[in-house]
Design a protein around this motif. Structure first.
Motif, PDB file in Angstrom:
ATOM      1  N   THR A 112       4.676   9.071 -58.081  1.00 35.70           N
ATOM      2  CA  THR A 112       4.271   9.110 -59.486  1.00 35.70           C
ATOM      3  C   THR A 112       4.586   7.797 -60.190  1.00 35.70           C
ATOM      4  O   THR A 112       3.743   7.240 -60.912  1.00 35.70           O
ATOM      5  CB  THR A 112       4.976  10.275 -60.210  1.00 35.70           C
ATOM      6  OG1 THR A 112       4.642  11.502 -59.558  1.00 35.70           O
ATOM      7  CG2 THR A 112       4.558  10.337 -61.676  1.00 35.70           C
ATOM      8  N   ILE A 162      -1.705  12.200 -65.318  1.00 35.42           N
ATOM      9  CA  ILE A 162      -1.464  13.646 -65.110  1.00 35.42           C
ATOM     10  C   ILE A 162      -1.959  14.071 -63.727  1.00 35.42           C
ATOM     11  O   ILE A 162      -1.296  14.824 -63.009  1.00 35.42           O
ATOM     12  CB  ILE A 162      -2.156  14.458 -66.222  1.00 35.42           C
ATOM     13  CG1 ILE A 162      -1.507  14.157 -67.570  1.00 35.42           C
ATOM     14  CG2 ILE A 162      -2.093  15.952 -65.915  1.00 35.42           C
ATOM     15  CD1 ILE A 162      -2.232  14.755 -68.757  1.00 35.42           C
ATOM     16  N   LEU A 163      -3.148  13.578 -63.363  1.00 36.74           N
ATOM     17  CA  LEU A 163      -3.694  13.905 -62.037  1.00 36.74           C
ATOM     18  C   LEU A 163      -2.814  13.352 -60.922  1.00 36.74           C
ATOM     19  O   LEU A 163      -2.594  14.014 -59.902  1.00 36.74           O
ATOM     20  CB  LEU A 163      -5.114  13.340 -61.926  1.00 36.74           C
ATOM     21  CG  LEU A 163      -5.893  13.709 -60.651  1.00 36.74           C
ATOM     22  CD1 LEU A 163      -6.086  15.225 -60.568  1.00 36.74           C
ATOM     23  CD2 LEU A 163      -7.243  13.000 -60.637  1.00 36.74           C
ATOM     24  N   VAL A 164      -2.265  12.150 -61.142  1.00 33.14           N
ATOM     25  CA  VAL A 164      -1.370  11.539 -60.143  1.00 33.14           C
ATOM     26  C   VAL A 164      -0.112  12.384 -59.955  1.00 33.14           C
ATOM     27  O   VAL A 164       0.364  12.587 -58.833  1.00 33.14           O
ATOM     28  CB  VAL A 164      -1.004  10.095 -60.580  1.00 33.14           C
ATOM     29  CG1 VAL A 164       0.230   9.598 -59.832  1.00 33.14           C
ATOM     30  CG2 VAL A 164      -2.172   9.166 -60.334  1.00 33.14           C
ATOM     31  N   THR A 185      -8.443   7.906 -70.393  1.00 36.78           N
ATOM     32  CA  THR A 185      -8.682   7.918 -68.941  1.00 36.78           C
ATOM     33  C   THR A 185      -7.385   7.677 -68.177  1.00 36.78           C
ATOM     34  O   THR A 185      -7.087   8.345 -67.180  1.00 36.78           O
ATOM     35  CB  THR A 185      -9.722   6.850 -68.557  1.00 36.78           C
ATOM     36  OG1 THR A 185     -10.942   7.115 -69.260  1.00 36.78           O
ATOM     37  CG2 THR A 185      -9.978   6.871 -67.055  1.00 36.78           C
ATOM     38  N   GLY A 243      -5.189  10.795 -68.433  1.00 36.95           N
ATOM     39  CA  GLY A 243      -5.663  11.838 -67.528  1.00 36.95           C
ATOM     40  C   GLY A 243      -5.373  11.505 -66.070  1.00 36.95           C
ATOM     41  O   GLY A 243      -5.006  12.386 -65.281  1.00 36.95           O
ATOM     42  N   ALA A 244      -5.532  10.224 -65.732  1.00 39.71           N
ATOM     43  CA  ALA A 244      -5.251   9.808 -64.352  1.00 39.71           C
ATOM     44  C   ALA A 244      -3.782   9.985 -64.012  1.00 39.71           C
ATOM     45  O   ALA A 244      -3.421  10.381 -62.886  1.00 39.71           O
ATOM     46  CB  ALA A 244      -5.676   8.356 -64.161  1.00 39.71           C
ATOM     47  N   ILE A 252       0.219  15.599 -60.383  1.00 36.08           N
ATOM     48  CA  ILE A 252      -0.129  16.824 -59.636  1.00 36.08           C
ATOM     49  C   ILE A 252      -0.349  16.512 -58.160  1.00 36.08           C
ATOM     50  O   ILE A 252       0.185  17.189 -57.269  1.00 36.08           O
ATOM     51  CB  ILE A 252      -1.384  17.483 -60.248  1.00 36.08           C
ATOM     52  CG1 ILE A 252      -1.092  17.930 -61.691  1.00 36.08           C
ATOM     53  CG2 ILE A 252      -1.839  18.663 -59.390  1.00 36.08           C
ATOM     54  CD1 ILE A 252      -2.323  18.423 -62.433  1.00 36.08           C
ATOM     55  N   ILE A 253      -1.137  15.451 -57.899  1.00 31.85           N
ATOM     56  CA  ILE A 253      -1.421  15.092 -56.501  1.00 31.85           C
ATOM     57  C   ILE A 253      -0.129  14.669 -55.781  1.00 31.85           C
ATOM     58  O   ILE A 253       0.100  15.030 -54.616  1.00 31.85           O
ATOM     59  CB  ILE A 253      -2.476  13.969 -56.447  1.00 31.85           C
ATOM     60  CG1 ILE A 253      -3.822  14.492 -56.959  1.00 31.85           C
ATOM     61  CG2 ILE A 253      -2.617  13.430 -55.027  1.00 31.85           C
ATOM     62  CD1 ILE A 253      -4.901  13.427 -57.071  1.00 31.85           C
TER      63      ILE A 253
END
Length: 357
Positions: A14, A73-75, A67, A70-71, A77-78
């Motif tokens: 992260t 947050i996605l990072v 953007t 959002g990226a 989670i991934i």
């Protein structure tokens, strides 16, 4: 809840990815702002373009911000799931290793895939299998040694108690019986020391060019007196061309053990022959006797330590059950092979094939 390796991996992923995203967003925003400033300066004569360019710049900067958010947050989670996927096999191996330290050698793990992590899991399973096998061998060997020592010690104890209680007189015959039991203990310990040395990781062979014919003849000359005393005919059939690299002292151990076995299990007026034949890339040695022989289902077990067939390998012969185990390990150390062919009541042939390197 994350903890340990899972948490460290997730946080590392992260932080790394978020830092890259933030840095890229800042650089991108600065570049947009710089180009819009240039555009406004070049179009300063047209006042109608200023509100439009300012609005467009603000929209693009907001798009970059949302953007990037959002990226990130996605990072997060991934990173959580990637870290979990990477850490689970390692945690599984750690738990297996902890069980193994407590003596649970039956522990096995399953890690699907065909990468370094799955190979590490397979190696750990192989280690557990080998440790389990070694533990079984250790327990079996301990029981075998205790069993082998118990009989002569019990005999000596009973003899000493009989002498002490004056039930027996210490006659030469009875003292000789005690001496035989002591010699049996000494012989067993000597054999076990030899086997322990051969199986040690520090065991090394001393390969030098020798004539196998001379080595065999020396061994036969050394034991010929014992064969003569038992009235057993000892013959040799040795061909030429037996000069090749081998460890002479270890090879003498092989022949002394094989000849000693033939002497023990061949009756008086019997016959033992030793032959060595040169083959294309190897030498075949055969020690053959017309002794008591070995049962078919026992022939594959005679090279196991302490194994003796009750009918023809009894303790009365004085054997320790280690001699052929020593032979097998020494022959394998010479990159050779050894096997037995025998018929009960007709005799036994021991075959040793050594490569000529």
């Amino acid at each position: 809840m994350m903890k340990g390796l899972h948490a460290r991996l997730a946080i590392s992923f992260t932080i790394t990815t978020t830092s890259v995203l933030i840095l890229a967003s800042i650089v991108y925003a600065l570049e947009i702002h710089y180009h819009f400033k240039m555009f406004q300066h070049e179009s300063s004569m047209n006042q109608n373009m200023d509100p439009l360019s300012s609005h467009l710049e603000r929209a693009m900067l907001e798009s970059i911000f949302f953007t990037a958010a959002g990226a990130i947050i996605l990072v997060i989670i991934i990173s959580y799931f990637v870290a979990k996927k990477l850490s689970d096999p390692l945690l599984q191996m750690r738990r297996a290793a902890e069980k193994m330290t407590k003596g649970d050698w039956a522990t096995r793990i399953h890690i699907p895939g065909n990468d370094e992590v799955s190979e590490l899991g397979s190696s750990l399973n192989l280690l557990a299998f080998e440790l389990e096998r070694q533990e079984k061998i250790r327990k079996s060997m301990t029981a075998d040694i205790a069993h082998e020592l118990r009989t002569p010690l019990a005999t000596l104890k009973s003899h000493m108690e009989a002498f002490e209680d004056r039930i027996w007189e210490p006659t030469p015959e009875r003292i000789r019986s005690c001496t035989e039991e002591i010699n049996r203990l000494i012989h067993l310990i000597h054999d076990f020391e030899q086997l322990n040395t051969i199986e040690s990781p520090d065991f090394r062979m001393n390969f030098r060019q020798h004539d196998l014919k001379q080595t065999i003849e020396h061994c036969i000359e050394t034991v010929s007196g014992a064969f003569l005393q038992k009235n057993i005919k000892l013959e040799t059939k040795l061909s030429g061309g037996l000069d090749f690299p081998f460890d002479e002292e270890r090879m003498k151990q092989v022949f002394f053990n094989l000849l000693s076995n033939s002497l023990k299990y061949t009756a008086s007026d019997g016959q033992v022959s030793v032959s060595a034949i040169e083959e294309k890339k190897s030498v075949l040695i055969v020690v053959e006797d017309n002794g008591s022989g070995i049962k078919t289902d026992s022939q594959s077990k005679v090279f196991n330590r302490f194994y003796r067939e009750d009918s023809s390998r009894s303790r009365n012969t004085g054997g320790s059950g280690i001699g052929l185990a020593i032979v097998k390990r020494l022959v394998e150390a010479h990159h050779g092979e050894v096997w037995i062919e025998s018929q009960l009541g007709k005799g036994t042939s021991v075959f040793v094939r050594l490569p000529k390197r």
